[in-house]
Design a protein around this motif. Structure first.
Motif, PDB file in Angstrom:
ATOM      1  N   ARG A 115       4.626  15.386  -0.484  1.00 54.37           N
ATOM      2  CA  ARG A 115       5.672  14.539   0.042  1.00 54.37           C
ATOM      3  C   ARG A 115       5.499  14.510   1.391  1.00 54.37           C
ATOM      4  N   TRP A 116       5.217  15.431   2.252  1.00 51.80           N
ATOM      5  CA  TRP A 116       5.280  15.084   3.805  1.00 51.80           C
ATOM      6  C   TRP A 116       4.181  14.164   4.103  1.00 51.80           C
ATOM      7  N   LYS A 117       3.028  14.162   3.473  1.00 49.45           N
ATOM      8  CA  LYS A 117       2.055  13.141   3.609  1.00 49.45           C
ATOM      9  C   LYS A 117       2.496  11.638   3.594  1.00 49.45           C
ATOM     10  N   PRO A 144      16.481   2.746   5.934  1.00 47.19           N
ATOM     11  CA  PRO A 144      16.159   3.485   4.622  1.00 47.19           C
ATOM     12  C   PRO A 144      16.360   2.425   3.558  1.00 47.19           C
ATOM     13  N   VAL A 145      15.891   1.209   3.635  1.00 53.10           N
ATOM     14  CA  VAL A 145      15.998   0.086   2.740  1.00 53.10           C
ATOM     15  C   VAL A 145      14.806  -0.214   1.825  1.00 53.10           C
ATOM     16  N   VAL A 195      11.888   8.335   3.041  1.00 47.23           N
ATOM     17  CA  VAL A 195      12.732   9.206   2.352  1.00 47.23           C
ATOM     18  C   VAL A 195      12.550   9.154   0.669  1.00 47.23           C
ATOM     19  N   GLU A 196      11.468   8.197   0.096  1.00 44.46           N
ATOM     20  CA  GLU A 196      11.312   7.885  -1.092  1.00 44.46           C
ATOM     21  C   GLU A 196      10.631   9.167  -1.747  1.00 44.46           C
ATOM     22  N   PRO A 197       9.587   9.894  -1.092  1.00 43.36           N
ATOM     23  CA  PRO A 197       9.037  10.885  -1.792  1.00 43.36           C
ATOM     24  C   PRO A 197      10.207  12.247  -2.121  1.00 43.36           C
ATOM     25  N   TYR A 206      12.924  10.944  -9.471  1.00 42.67           N
ATOM     26  CA  TYR A 206      11.955  10.164 -10.115  1.00 42.67           C
ATOM     27  C   TYR A 206      12.975   8.941 -10.804  1.00 42.67           C
ATOM     28  N   LYS A 207      14.199   9.380 -11.058  1.00 43.66           N
ATOM     29  CA  LYS A 207      15.149   8.312 -11.773  1.00 43.66           C
ATOM     30  C   LYS A 207      15.413   7.621 -11.026  1.00 43.66           C
ATOM     31  N   VAL A 208      16.039   8.023  -9.648  1.00 44.26           N
ATOM     32  CA  VAL A 208      16.435   7.276  -8.343  1.00 44.26           C
ATOM     33  C   VAL A 208      15.215   6.024  -8.039  1.00 44.26           C
ATOM     34  N   ARG A 209      14.199   6.836  -7.738  1.00 41.12           N
ATOM     35  CA  ARG A 209      13.002   5.810  -7.365  1.00 41.12           C
ATOM     36  C   ARG A 209      12.887   4.704  -8.417  1.00 41.12           C
ATOM     37  N   ARG A 210      12.787   5.000  -9.740  1.00 41.43           N
ATOM     38  CA  ARG A 210      12.740   3.753 -10.556  1.00 41.43           C
ATOM     39  C   ARG A 210      13.761   2.759 -10.654  1.00 41.43           C
TER      40      ARG A 210
END
Length: 266
Positions: free
Chosen positions: A123-125, A181-182, A191-193, A197-201
């Motif tokens: 995630r950091w990458k 963070p839009v 911040v996405e990583p 998974y549910k929020v990202r989708r």
């Protein structure tokens, strides 16, 4: 184990970028020396070319960081050559940002390098790849404002000072907007990583409209005022006052005629 490799031709700096850099250098010299009969013309081409250079460096930072994070396909896409014509959305990354500068004096964040995220682990990458672009704008702003915060303006021609101040304004606005963070902006990519998974989708369908949403909000006087108050505060921290940025913008838009208010420095 894969490593960050690319053919020498994939890393060779594009003649297109070198040409843009040459325009910035020549018109910067013309602005410094007062060579042009109409200084606004030199300032216009100097700031525009330097702005495009910063956009190329912004995208290069994304690509280079992705390469060293595991996406070895970056080189073959031409992103390491700094050629703006290689971007997947040249309209979003180059054309629209330049038009926004001309129309309103605001640094529009672009975003047009396609990164194969599946090749990258950690995630950091992923966060660092997204942050690399706007951090380039921050660095560009620091360089542009160096004569101001180093108190080294003695001998710097007035028009060149104004041009640097306006160019710094573009870099700061681009950095601030891009770090929001839009969805669709680099700030969300940071911040996405770290989201589920549910929020990202759920957020994913809104990504293409994130930038439009931000600019719609900036039409609201209260939010517009708050945004530029923040930008002005950052610029004042870097030694630039409102007079310099205002006169830089007025000089940049030379077709509007001369402004007597800026004819004498305060």
């Amino acid at each position: 184990m894969t490593t960050a490799t690319a053919r020498p031709s994939d890393r060779r700096i594009s003649p297109v970028f070198l040409g843009i850099l040459a325009v910035a250098a020549v018109t910067g010299w013309a602005t410094w020396t007062g060579f042009a009969e109409q200084p606004g013309v030199a300032v216009f081409f100097f700031v525009t070319a330097a702005w495009v250079v910063s956009l190329c460096l912004h995208e290069y930072a994304h690509a280079r960081t992705a390469l060293h994070s595991g996406d070895i396909s970056i080189g073959a896409k031409g992103y390491l050559t700094l050629n703006p014509l290689k971007y997947t959305h040249a309209l979003l990354s180059i054309v629209l940002p330049v038009l926004f500068v001309i129309m309103g004096g605001i640094g529009l964040p672009g975003g047009a390098v396609f990164i194969e995220r599946g090749r990258i682990q950690g995630r950091w990458k992923h966060s660092l790849i997204s942050a690399a672009g706007p951090l380039t704008n921050v660095l560009f702003a620091v360089v542009c404002t160096a004569p101001f915060w180093l108190d080294a303006l003695d001998g710097v021609p007035r028009d060149f000072r104004f041009a640097l101040a306006f160019l710094a304004l573009l870099q700061v606005t681009a950095a601030v907007l891009n770090f929001l963070p839009v969805p669709g902006l680099d700030g969300y990519g940071v911040v996405e990583p770290w989201l589920s998974y549910k929020v990202r989708r759920q957020v994913e369908p809104f990504a293409p409209f994130g930038l439009l949403f931000v600019f719609a909000l900036l039409w609201l006087p209260a939010l517009n005022g708050a945004f530029f108050d923040l930008v002005d505060a950052v610029l004042r921290g870097l030694g630039i006052d409102d007079f310099d940025t205002y006169c830089g913008f007025e000089l940049y838009r030379f077709w509007q005629g001369s402004n007597e208010y800026c004819s004498v420095s305060p």
